[in-house]
Design a protein around this motif. Structure first.
Motif, mmCIF file in Angstrom:
data_model
loop_
_atom_site.group_PDB
_atom_site.id
_atom_site.type_symbol
_atom_site.label_atom_id
_atom_site.label_comp_id
_atom_site.label_asym_id
_atom_site.label_seq_id
_atom_site.Cartn_x
_atom_site.Cartn_y
_atom_site.Cartn_z
ATOM 1 N N ALA A 225 0.831 -1.208 0.000
ATOM 2 C CA ALA A 225 0.000 0.000 0.000
ATOM 3 C C ALA A 225 0.863 1.255 0.000
ATOM 4 O O ALA A 225 1.932 1.290 0.615
ATOM 5 C CB ALA A 225 -0.924 0.017 1.213
ATOM 6 N N ILE A 226 0.371 2.267 -0.698
ATOM 7 C CA ILE A 226 0.985 3.596 -0.702
ATOM 8 C C ILE A 226 -0.107 4.617 -0.433
ATOM 9 O O ILE A 226 -1.220 4.485 -0.942
ATOM 10 C CB ILE A 226 1.663 3.906 -2.051
ATOM 11 C CG1 ILE A 226 2.867 2.980 -2.275
ATOM 12 C CG2 ILE A 226 2.122 5.364 -2.124
ATOM 13 C CD1 ILE A 226 3.536 3.160 -3.627
ATOM 14 N N VAL A 227 0.184 5.622 0.377
ATOM 15 C CA VAL A 227 -0.742 6.734 0.595
ATOM 16 C C VAL A 227 -0.203 7.960 -0.124
ATOM 17 O O VAL A 227 0.904 8.424 0.173
ATOM 18 C CB VAL A 227 -0.924 7.038 2.097
ATOM 19 C CG1 VAL A 227 -1.849 8.245 2.282
ATOM 20 C CG2 VAL A 227 -1.491 5.822 2.823
ATOM 21 N N TRP A 228 -0.997 8.471 -1.066
ATOM 22 C CA TRP A 228 -0.617 9.648 -1.840
ATOM 23 C C TRP A 228 -1.321 10.882 -1.295
ATOM 24 O O TRP A 228 -2.526 10.850 -1.042
ATOM 25 C CB TRP A 228 -0.998 9.479 -3.313
ATOM 26 C CG TRP A 228 -0.194 8.457 -4.045
ATOM 27 C CD1 TRP A 228 -0.534 7.157 -4.282
ATOM 28 C CD2 TRP A 228 1.101 8.636 -4.630
ATOM 29 N NE1 TRP A 228 0.454 6.509 -4.980
ATOM 30 C CE2 TRP A 228 1.471 7.399 -5.203
ATOM 31 C CE3 TRP A 228 1.968 9.722 -4.728
ATOM 32 C CZ2 TRP A 228 2.683 7.228 -5.867
ATOM 33 C CZ3 TRP A 228 3.170 9.545 -5.379
ATOM 34 C CH2 TRP A 228 3.522 8.312 -5.947
ATOM 35 N N LEU A 229 -0.575 11.970 -1.133
ATOM 36 C CA LEU A 229 -1.143 13.251 -0.724
ATOM 37 C C LEU A 229 -0.896 14.285 -1.817
ATOM 38 O O LEU A 229 0.174 14.299 -2.423
ATOM 39 C CB LEU A 229 -0.515 13.741 0.587
ATOM 40 C CG LEU A 229 -0.700 12.863 1.821
ATOM 41 C CD1 LEU A 229 -0.002 13.495 3.030
ATOM 42 C CD2 LEU A 229 -2.163 12.625 2.130
#
Length: 384
Positions: A225-229
């Motif tokens: 998983a990656i969280v993009w902002l």
């Protein structure tokens, strides 16, 4: 009748003595609340990260005040006792919560009182950047259906993070990463199965309809998983720009993995199952926080599907470097010439899955990443 009268007199006597000369009725001492109502309806608010954090702060301040009054030294730094991977592996993450259609998913996270920083790891060798924004990422893949909800919070403030994008990918039941593999096989790069992106809602929750991942040699069963902002959504339902604030991996109870692996097509996989506690990256990730999902069965057992959830505590000021294996475009996947697969001898090989499965390549890669995670964690501790 005489006995009854005597008993009544004895029962009323203390009241008369307590209030001499006062003719107050007996029932006044049994006054009921003006409104009979529990606080069960407040459970969502009481279990919110903000409420819990504020309660801890207030109570902690009072305890410090009392200890100072007694002459004790008070440590002003908050003490957080990190978990270790062995204790995490012993926790039974099966929840007794009932998951219903249309429910507020944020209520699933009420038993996540802490909001520690989730361990950050490498994106691995099979990340494809630019996948589509979509909830259902199964594409008809065979396996155990699983809805995965991920809540994103700022670990410093415990505030939820809306309008972020969560990007996930995993292997299928028979041990391939659809959409990635042999760079010489053009059909491999056209796949998007078990890959996708979802935005977080006002509660910081993003959810996917996916499958329980399969296992392979050298790694515990996991989802990336990656969280993009700060990313921009385009008309073609993809993202550009932004920064990767978190890169992580999600794991499962060992007992749940064992139960899932009894089902087809998982049971056709003859590779050895890597235990969580023997996985170098699990050890790195679980030495501090709990990267194992909470889950609930949809039916009688795992074969009928799962609902799983986990919270990511992220540092919103972080920007993680990425080197994807490929990029997803309007014309399909395009290999990254400097990516981890292209750098492998022979361009990857493997013919459709993660190259080098049989040779322990996954294990060597995990050990390499584990050392990198440990080194970065030490640098972060020194900086703090």
């Amino acid at each position: 009748m005489a006995l009854k009268s005597l008993l009544s007199s004895l029962l009323l006597a203390p009241l008369a003595l307590a209030h001499p000369g006062h003719k107050e009725a007996v029932h006044a001492h049994r006054a009921l609340p003006l409104e009979r109502r529990s606080l069960d309806h407040c459970s969502k608010e009481f279990n919110s990260p903000e409420f819990i954090q504020r309660t801890v702060e207030i109570n902690g301040a009072e305890i410090k005040r009392l200890r100072r009054a007694l002459g004790y030294e008070v440590d002003e730094k908050p003490k957080i006792t990190p978990r270790d991977y062995l204790s995490v592996s012993r926790i039974d993450h099966k929840s007794n919560k009932t998951v219903t259609e249309g429910m507020d998913l944020s209520t699933l996270f009420s038993n996540y009182g802490a909001c520690m920083l989730m361990p950050v790891v490498d994106e691995g060798p099979l990340y494809v950047k630019g996948e589509e924004i979509r909830k259902n990422i199964t594409n008809g893949e065979r396996g155990i259906k699983m809805t995965l909800a991920i809540q994103v919070v700022d670990y410093k403030t415990c505030q939820t993070v809306p309008n972020a994008y969560v990007d996930i990918w995993s292997s299928n039941a028979t041990v391939s990463y659809p959409g990635m593999g042999d760079p010489n096989d053009a059909s491999i790069l056209k796949g998007t199965t078990l890959r996708g992106v979802q935005p977080t809602d006002s509660h910081g929750v993003a959810s996917f309809d996916t499958m329980f991942p399969g296992h392979y040699d050298g790694r515990a069963t996991h989802i990336h998983a990656i969280v993009w902002l700060g990313a921009t959504k385009h008309a073609n339902n993809t993202l550009t720009g932004g920064r990767a604030a978190h890169i992580g991996q999600i794991y499962f109870d060992q007992g749940l993995i064992t139960a899932a692996e009894r089902n087809a097509p998982y049971n056709t996989n003859r590779m050895p199952i890597q235990q969580n506690t023997r996985d170098f990256l699990f050890q790195a990730g679980a030495n501090g926080d709990d990267p194992i999902v909470r889950y609930s069965f949809i039916g009688k057992d795992v074969s009928e599907g799962l609902f799983a959830w986990i919270r990511f505590g992220i540092n919103q000021q972080t920007s993680r470097p990425l080197n994807p294996a490929a990029y997803w475009t309007a014309n399909g996947g395009v290999m990254n010439p400097t990516g981890p697969i292209s750098k492998l001898p022979g361009g990857g090989g493997g013919g459709g899955g993660w190259p080098g499965f049989g040779g322990g390549w996954g294990k060597r890669f995990a050990e390499k990443l584990g050392r990198k995670v440990e080194a970065e964690a030490e640098l972060q501790e020194d900086a703090e």
